[in-house]
Design an enzyme around this catalytic site. Structure first.
Site, PDB file in Angstrom:
ATOM      1  CE  LYS A 260      -4.392  -1.211   0.213  1.00  0.00           C
ATOM      2  NZ  LYS A 260      -5.039  -1.348  -1.068  1.00  0.00           N
TER       3      LYS A 260
ATOM      4  CE  LYS B 271      -4.720 -10.148  -4.335  1.00  0.00           C
ATOM      5  NZ  LYS B 271      -5.400 -10.012  -3.089  1.00  0.00           N
TER       6      LYS B 271
ATOM      7  CE  LYS C 109     -13.973  -6.279  -3.022  1.00  0.00           C
ATOM      8  NZ  LYS C 109     -12.946  -6.094  -1.978  1.00  0.00           N
TER       9      LYS C 109
HETATM   10  P1  AMP Z   1     -10.797  -8.099  -0.298  1.00  0.00           P
HETATM   11  O1  AMP Z   1     -11.389  -8.067  -1.676  1.00  0.00           O
HETATM   12  O2  AMP Z   1      -9.338  -7.787  -0.291  1.00  0.00           O
HETATM   13  O3  AMP Z   1     -11.600  -7.349   0.713  1.00  0.00           O
HETATM   14  O4  AMP Z   1     -10.814  -9.628   0.119  1.00  0.00           O
HETATM   15  C1  AMP Z   1     -11.996 -10.284   0.537  1.00  0.00           C
HETATM   16  C2  AMP Z   1     -11.793 -11.778   0.560  1.00  0.00           C
HETATM   17  O5  AMP Z   1     -11.624 -12.292  -0.751  1.00  0.00           O
HETATM   18  C3  AMP Z   1     -10.566 -12.228   1.364  1.00  0.00           C
HETATM   19  O6  AMP Z   1     -10.924 -13.408   2.064  1.00  0.00           O
HETATM   20  C4  AMP Z   1      -9.548 -12.534   0.299  1.00  0.00           C
HETATM   21  O7  AMP Z   1      -8.657 -13.542   0.729  1.00  0.00           O
HETATM   22  C5  AMP Z   1     -10.421 -13.060  -0.836  1.00  0.00           C
HETATM   23  N1  AMP Z   1      -9.802 -12.810  -2.161  1.00  0.00           N
HETATM   24  C6  AMP Z   1      -9.649 -11.614  -2.779  1.00  0.00           C
HETATM   25  N2  AMP Z   1      -9.066 -11.780  -4.003  1.00  0.00           N
HETATM   26  C7  AMP Z   1      -8.858 -13.123  -4.150  1.00  0.00           C
HETATM   27  C8  AMP Z   1      -8.319 -13.944  -5.205  1.00  0.00           C
HETATM   28  N3  AMP Z   1      -7.915 -13.434  -6.382  1.00  0.00           N
HETATM   29  N4  AMP Z   1      -8.257 -15.290  -5.001  1.00  0.00           N
HETATM   30  C9  AMP Z   1      -8.699 -15.837  -3.831  1.00  0.00           C
HETATM   31  N5  AMP Z   1      -9.226 -15.129  -2.819  1.00  0.00           N
HETATM   32  C10 AMP Z   1      -9.316 -13.788  -2.970  1.00  0.00           C
END
Ligand code: AMP
Length: 337
Positions: free
Chosen positions: A107, A189, A192
């Protein structure tokens, strides 16, 4: 217990890394799933968009199969006890180790003009969310392993100093391993905010899904025996990353027989990536479309969404209050007891 930040549309990574496990857990465990709106404040979101995204995440949770009657579905900011526990845990978190956290360093690189203290203590807030319900199992994707390790450290420090109040939480997945859903451009990966053409969102329409898969990176060869992978006559060679990623996505959304067919073509060196992508595109549409349509229907019923949010917050607050009371007693903050 788990949560997702309302920083944009949910995507396939959120689904397979997190939400799919939430849905499976709801019949077996007492569950708390929230929209992590306080976490998203670290990146100073637009006020209007924050509200829209928070509501959307909640609706997508339900569209993916979460039942608000079985689990507590709530917004993090509706449970102010979170902030109190966060403050207590901050006294057990050391600045040096927070600064070394890879997600913090990332970040700092990405937003050098906004290195706020909330960003530094992001893992502490996450630990507060989890420990508030004394949750033992946290369904998350692979990218969250380190944060869970930090939460366990805070539990151990708390136990050592004040006595046992919290269990050690661990990352949970019904499969063998934590999942990482790769992006379609062959690197990193799905996420968002980064490279939106390389991420499949639960909100994408059918044509957009097909286009994204069609444009996904592959390889110029025709499989293991062709020129692309390990070179001609090399059937044992491992797949190039971009190809392996497409197979992984196929494993997630296509029938086993489809995967087997393309795997056999790959090994024989006769694979046509255009055909693979076409099939994967159709299977992806079949997977995403019903979720997208359900989410739209749920969002249209504003009174229902509000009821779910209020009911979830009430459940979460009553669990949080009991935990905080015990934590405060352990810490000697119960002066009139
Ligand atoms: P976030 O979008 O960072 O708030 O993540 C929310 C949840 O989605 C967390 O449990 C992350 O580990 C999971 N997550 C986000 N991106 C991925 C991805 N590309 N593959 C697997 N899990 C993901």
């Amino acid at each position: 217990m788990s949560g997702i930040r309302p920083t944009g549309f949910l995507h396939l990574g959120n689904y397979f890394g997190a939400v799919q496990n939430y849905v499976r857990m709801q019949d077996e465990y007492e569950c708390y799933f929230m929209v992590a709106d306080l976490h998203s404040l670290t990146t100073h979101p637009d006020t209007h968009l924050l509200k829209q995204h928070a509501i959307r995440v909640l609706c997508e949770y339900i569209a993916c199969g979460l039942d608000p009657e079985k689990v507590a579905l709530y917004c993090q900011s509706h449970v102010p006890e979170t902030a109190e526990l966060y403050l207590f845990l901050n006294m057990l978190a050391y600045v040096g180790e927070l600064e070394k956290t890879p997600t913090f360093k990332e970040k700092v690189r990405a937003q050098p003009d906004n290195v706020n203290a909330g960003l530094l203590t992001y893992p502490v807030l996450q630990a507060a969310d989890i420990l508030l319900h004394r949750a033992a199992l946290v369904p998350v994707g692979k990218d969250q392993e380190q944060h869970l390790e930090m939460a366990r450290n805070y539990v151990n420090r708390f136990t050592h100093r004040y006595g046992p109040v919290f269990p050690e939480p661990r990352a949970f997945n019904f499969g063998e391993e934590l999942v990482k859903v790769p992006s379609l451009d062959g690197s990193g990966k799905m996420s968002k905010s980064e490279n939106q053409l390389a991420t499949i969102y639960l909100n994408d329409d059918d044509e957009l899904i097909r286009t994204k898969i069609r444009k996904a990176r592959t390889d110029s060869g025709s499989g293991a025996a062709g020129s692309g992978a390990g070179g001609a006559g090399d059937p044992g060679a491992s797949k190039p990353e971009s190809v392996a990623n497409l197979f992984l996505l196929m494993k997630l959304v296509s029938p086993a027989s489809t995967l087997q067919k393309f795997e056999a073509d790959y090994q024989a060196g006769t694979i046509r990536y255009g055909d693979l992508k076409k099939e994967l595109g159709e299977d992806m549409v079949k997977f995403i479309a019903p979720i997208r349509e359900r989410a739209v229907g749920i969002r249209a019923d504003e009174a229902y969404v509000r009821r779910v949010m209020e009911q979830g917050a009430a459940k979460a607050r009553s669990s949080a209050k009991v935990t905080l009371q015990e934590a405060k007693e352990a810490m000697g903050l119960n002066y009139y007891a």
